[in-house]
Scaffold this motif. Structure first.
Motif, PDB file in Angstrom:
ATOM      1  N   GLU A   1       0.843  -1.204   0.000  1.00  0.00           N
ATOM      2  CA  GLU A   1       0.000   0.000   0.000  1.00  0.00           C
ATOM      3  C   GLU A   1       0.875   1.249   0.000  1.00  0.00           C
TER       4      GLU A   1
ATOM      5  N   ASN B   1       3.072   2.791   2.635  1.00  0.00           N
ATOM      6  CA  ASN B   1       2.301   2.769   3.885  1.00  0.00           C
ATOM      7  C   ASN B   1       2.534   1.449   4.611  1.00  0.00           C
ATOM      8  N   GLU B   2       2.173   0.340   3.992  1.00  0.00           N
ATOM      9  CA  GLU B   2       2.408  -0.947   4.653  1.00  0.00           C
ATOM     10  C   GLU B   2       2.424  -2.075   3.625  1.00  0.00           C
TER      11      GLU B   2
HETATM   12 MG   LIG Z   1      -3.748  -0.734   5.275  1.00  0.00          MG
END
Ligand SMILES: [Mg+2]
Ligand SMILES: Nc1ncnc2c1ncn2[C@@H]1O[C@H](COP(=O)(O)OP(=O)(O)O)[C@@H](O)[C@H]1O
Length: 363
Positions: free
Chosen positions: A261, A273-274
């Motif tokens: 992400e 993000n992750e």
């Molecule tokens: Mg997430």
């Protein structure tokens, strides 16, 4: 059934082999369905007998995820083991590895189940851009971290967060104590708030031979921190997100499908993000895009097969059916060009993912 080398690293499974899946949610269900199409058997390990994957799988073991002996017995009954969520305890992952090849490997779990370890890995090891972050283990830490990172910022538990659970936005100094009260005593991480232009993701797979296949960039819209809609292929894809995903897959010597992400800034810059070491909600559109879908792709990778085609034949908009939204199934079934996927969950709760629909985008 399998041609194992000593470490199981190059194991190739023939049709008729059994792939074990730790976890019985909707991702496990869709993996089991895809496996069945390939002639592969699936054995689900779940704490809940009446889970979404139960009906789709060949076999079911009901056990707790931290029951190391049970996990070992389960793994021994399988030709390879995978997982559909990232919170498999480290000792259980180790036990699974002793019973059968674990794909993706335990490193992928270690890195992705703790947000602090994950961000440190992405930034220090790979040199990728992430939001500013600091470890927080006390109210004093939090006050110091807010000074360092500035307002607004987001306090998150390091572990076990999903669909926005385990995170609180801090907008002013007056929010600090309340945020800490809500999440303590869990170990936390504070992240600078990213004023992104849009959210995007890459779902990509890596095979046992190192072959990589990335689906096109997907644009994601969240509502109440839960994924609402994914549109693929996203506009303005310069290929850099897929390149970063490839870097992550290679560094982890990863086998299987991964979701990455990103936040995209107005400048076009991407901030990771992750990562999710599994099939990903933002990849559900692949089921109706005329390419090998992410579930089959994952099963192929875990079975040591060549990866399938990841180029869609047309655009797709995927919309999650959250809570009561799934009750509209009859109306949705009347709509042309809509593919309905329901997870068979008996209890409908607010915020619970009950299914999704894929709508073909006419070109
Ligand atoms: Mg997430
Ligand atoms: N640092 C941040 N800045 C801005 N928005 C954020 C930030 N962290 C999370 N969010 C928002 O919350 C959503 C969920 O957070 P995420 O960290 O992906 O956790 P999870 O998906 O595990 O619940 C993100 O997709 C994004 O919309």
């Amino acid at each position: 059934m399998s041609l194992k080398d000593q470490q199981g690293a190059q194991t190739v499974l023939s049709p008729g082999s059994t792939i074990g899946i730790l976890g019985g949610g909707q991702l496990g269900r869709m993996l089991a369905l895809a496996g069945a199409r390939l002639g592969l058997k699936t054995h689900i390990y779940t704490p809940e007998a009446s889970c979404p994957a139960a009906l789709a799988a060949t076999e079911l073991t009901v056990g707790e995820f931290d029951d190391v002996d049970r996990v070992l017995d389960f793994a021994k009954s399988c030709d390879a083991v995978t997982y559909e969520f990232e919170n498999v305890p480290a000792l259980s992952a180790k036990a699974a590895t002793s019973g059968a090849p674990l794909r993706p490997n335990a490193d992928a779990l270690n890195v992705s189940q703790d947000r602090l370890v994950e961000k440190t890995f992405l930034k220090e090891k790979l040199g990728l851009e992430v939001a500013g972050f600091a470890a927080v283990n006390s109210l004093d830490d939090l006050r110091g971290a807010v000074k360092e990172l500035g307002l607004p910022c987001v306090l998150k538990t390091r572990r076990f967060g999903y669909d926005g659970k385990g995170q609180v936005i801090i907008k002013s100094e007056g929010d600090i104590e309340g945020a800490w009260d809500r999440l303590s005593p869990a170990e936390c991480i504070l992240e600078a708030f990213v004023s992104f232009e849009r959210e995007v993701s890459i779902v990509a797979a890596r095979g046992v031979d190192g072959q990589i296949a990335a689906y096109p960039l997907t644009e994601n819209v969240h509502k109440n921190h839960i994924l609402y809609q994914s549109t693929a292929p996203a506009s303005q894809d310069d290929g850099s997100a897929a390149k970063m995903a490839g870097q992550i897959l290679e560094t982890l010597d990863y086998v299987g499908v991964m979701g990455v992400e990103f936040f995209q800034m107005a400048t076009g810059d991407l901030i990771v993000n992750e990562i999710a070491p599994r099939v990903h909600n933002s990849g559900h559109w692949t089921q109706d895009a005329g390419c090998t879908d992410q579930f089959e792709q994952h099963m192929r990778a875990v079975a040591g097969w060549p990866l399938g085609q990841a180029i869609p034949q047309h655009g797709v908009v995927m919309t999650n059916l959250i809570g009561d939204e799934a009750k509209a199934w009859k109306t949705l079934a009347q709509e042309a060009g809509v593919f309905i996927h329901l997870y068979g969950k008996s209890e409908c709760r607010t915020g619970r993912k009950m299914g999704h629909v894929n709508r073909i985008v006419k070109s």
